[in-house]
Enzyme design. Structure first.
Site, PDB file in Angstrom:
ATOM      1  N   LYS A   1      -9.787  64.494  20.358  1.00 43.92           N
ATOM      2  CA  LYS A   1     -10.727  64.673  19.384  1.00 43.92           C
ATOM      3  C   LYS A   1     -11.987  65.600  19.980  1.00 43.92           C
ATOM      4  O   LYS A   1     -12.085  65.525  21.441  1.00 43.92           O
ATOM      5  CB  LYS A   1     -11.343  63.116  19.201  1.00 43.92           C
ATOM      6  CG  LYS A   1     -12.494  63.196  17.724  1.00 43.92           C
ATOM      7  CD  LYS A   1     -11.489  63.338  16.630  1.00 43.92           C
ATOM      8  CE  LYS A   1     -12.005  62.802  15.302  1.00 43.92           C
ATOM      9  NZ  LYS A   1     -11.100  62.329  14.372  1.00 43.92           N
TER      10      LYS A   1
HETATM   11  N1  GLU Z   1      -9.893  64.523  11.513  1.00 44.10           N
HETATM   12  C1  GLU Z   1      -8.686  63.954  10.938  1.00 44.10           C
HETATM   13  C2  GLU Z   1      -8.356  62.431  11.362  1.00 44.10           C
HETATM   14  O1  GLU Z   1      -9.302  61.720  11.875  1.00 44.10           O
HETATM   15  C3  GLU Z   1      -7.453  64.721  10.886  1.00 44.10           C
HETATM   16  C4  GLU Z   1      -6.906  65.139  12.361  1.00 44.10           C
HETATM   17  C5  GLU Z   1      -5.959  66.082  12.229  1.00 44.10           C
HETATM   18  O2  GLU Z   1      -5.274  66.541  11.173  1.00 44.10           O
HETATM   19  O3  GLU Z   1      -5.417  66.646  13.496  1.00 44.10           O
HETATM   20  O4  GLU Z   1      -7.527  61.991  11.428  1.00 44.10           O
END
Ligand code: GLU
Length: 412
Positions: free
Chosen positions: A108
């Protein structure tokens, strides 16, 4: 700030004990191996502002695990972003991809910024600086950023463009891109669609008929979940955003509300409903938090009237609040299952970029339906067979999958 990092790790320790990791993998410290982040990156970005001044922004990228594939996860732009939160969100990504069975690990990113308070040019400079600093860390086979709170196609296009300036053009370096730059059909609405698919399965299994629904957040997740549910005939009676909440016991016209929000930037003041103080006070059978973490916590859990909560956001229900809800018989569908639609379609986007062969919307939609339904079915089966909550079942399945992969790789 979302769920404290420690409480997620603590929860994972409990799961590891119940999965008997110490007996199955003696001397491997399996919970620690799964739970502790691989790499934590923190830096400051110095950006020239439009007025000639200089501003500093705290930036983060946490690469939590690459056991099942390259690091994968979104980029959050919010003034409350901090290291503990990014660590927690990266951990959830590892569990989410493992549970969904997509070949990624978890990561993240985040920048501590209120994007509404800076100009578009300033934001572009910030995103490009952020990407430039992360060049040695990201890549289509290493770590693949994506959208998260307050970042979307525009920001992913900047990240991709900054990356390709100094690397071979590699569209799979980020997902959630605009279609013109190799994005996938169906990615924009994927998380909301996934929430809707999972909710409909849960309603059927819990024998809840014709429920009323309240949705917190009308952004990338909440608006698409609301539109899909409305389109399927469910009554969405309350919707909120960061500015306020609208309520209509007869059901909001979500198509009109979406057009109203598109023109004015908020759901507040919508003529098709009345304004109420808090989404937590809305009387609805189902509550779908699709905004930030910690939405349902010890201080407000007593006010929640829903029979079912589906976590569209990441970590919106605290572990403590969930204990109270479970004791009251309220079912909680956990984030790592309910909002997995986004990363599932990110996987399809990445696969299409690698293949150079693009799928139509129908193909994306039906594959998303099948993948998230399979995850839902395995979670509910495990929960039923072992008499545990859906969160416990989801964590068990995800952690077990990662542990097996680690063990198969040998002593490392
Ligand atoms: N931010 C989104 C999540 O928390 C998508 C992450 C992604 O597509 O890599 O799942």
């Amino acid at each position: 700030m979302t769920e404290g990092y420690d409480s997620i790790i603590e929860y994972m320790r409990g799961i590891g004990a119940r999965l008997e990791f110490d007996r199955r993998y003696p001397g491997r410290k399996m919970v620690e191996q799964i739970a502790i982040s691989d790499k934590i990156i923190r830096f400051k970005a110095i950006i020239p502002m439009d007025d000639g001044s200089i501003e500093l922004f705290q930036c983060y990228r946490v690469q939590h695990s690459d056991t099942l594939g390259p690091y994968k996860g979104g980029t959050r732009l919010h003034p409350t972003v901090n290291m503990e939160e990014v660590k927690a969100l990266a951990t959830l990504m590892t569990l989410k991809t493992a549970l969904a069975g997509v070949p990624f690990g978890g990561a993240k990113g985040g920048i501590c910024v209120d994007p509404r308070k800076i100009s578009v040019n300033e934001l572009e400079r910030l995103i490009r600086k952020y990407t430039h600093r992360l060049l040695p860390e990201i890549g289509p086979n290493v770590d693949i950023p994506a959208p998260d709170v307050n970042s979307g196609e525009r920001e992913m296009a900047w990240m991709y463009d900054e990356y390709r300036k100094s690397r071979e053009s590699a569209r799979g370096v980020v997902t959630g891109k605009p279609l013109e730059l190799g994005g996938s059909h169906g990615r924009r609405e994927a998380t909301g669609m996934g929430v809707s698919i999972v909710l409909l399965h849960t309603l059927r299994d819990l024998n809840i008929h014709k429920p009323t629904v309240a949705i917190e957040g009308f952004g990338a997740v909440g608006s698409h979940a609301a539109l899909d549910l409305h389109g399927k005939g469910l009554k969405v009676v309350a919707v909120s955003d960061s500015k306020g909440c609208v309520f209509n016991p007869a059901g909001l016209d979500i198509v009109e509300l979406d057009a109203y929000r598109a023109s004015g930037g908020t759901v507040t003041g919508f003529a098709g409903g009345e304004s109420i103080g808090s989404i937590h006070d809305a009387d609805a059978d189902v509550f779908i938090p699709c905004a930030l973490g910690l939405s349902v916590n010890e201080s407000n859990v007593g006010r929640v009237r829903a029979k079912l909560i589906v976590e569209g956001a990441n970590a919106p229900v605290t572990m403590e609040a969930e204990k109270t809800l479970t004791a009251r018989g309220v079912a909680v569908v956990p984030d790592i299952l309910a909002n997995a639609g986004g990363v599932i379609v990110s996987y399809y986007e990445w696969a299409q970029n690698r293949e150079g062969l693009y799928w139509d919307l129908e193909t994306v939609r039906s594959r998303l339906y099948n993948t998230i339904t399979e995850a839902y079915t395995s979670v509910t089966r495990h929960a039923r067979e072992h008499g545990v909550t859906m969160r416990e079942a989801a964590y068990r399945l995800a952690m077990d999958r990662i542990a097996r992969a680690m063990a198969a790789r040998g002593a490392q």
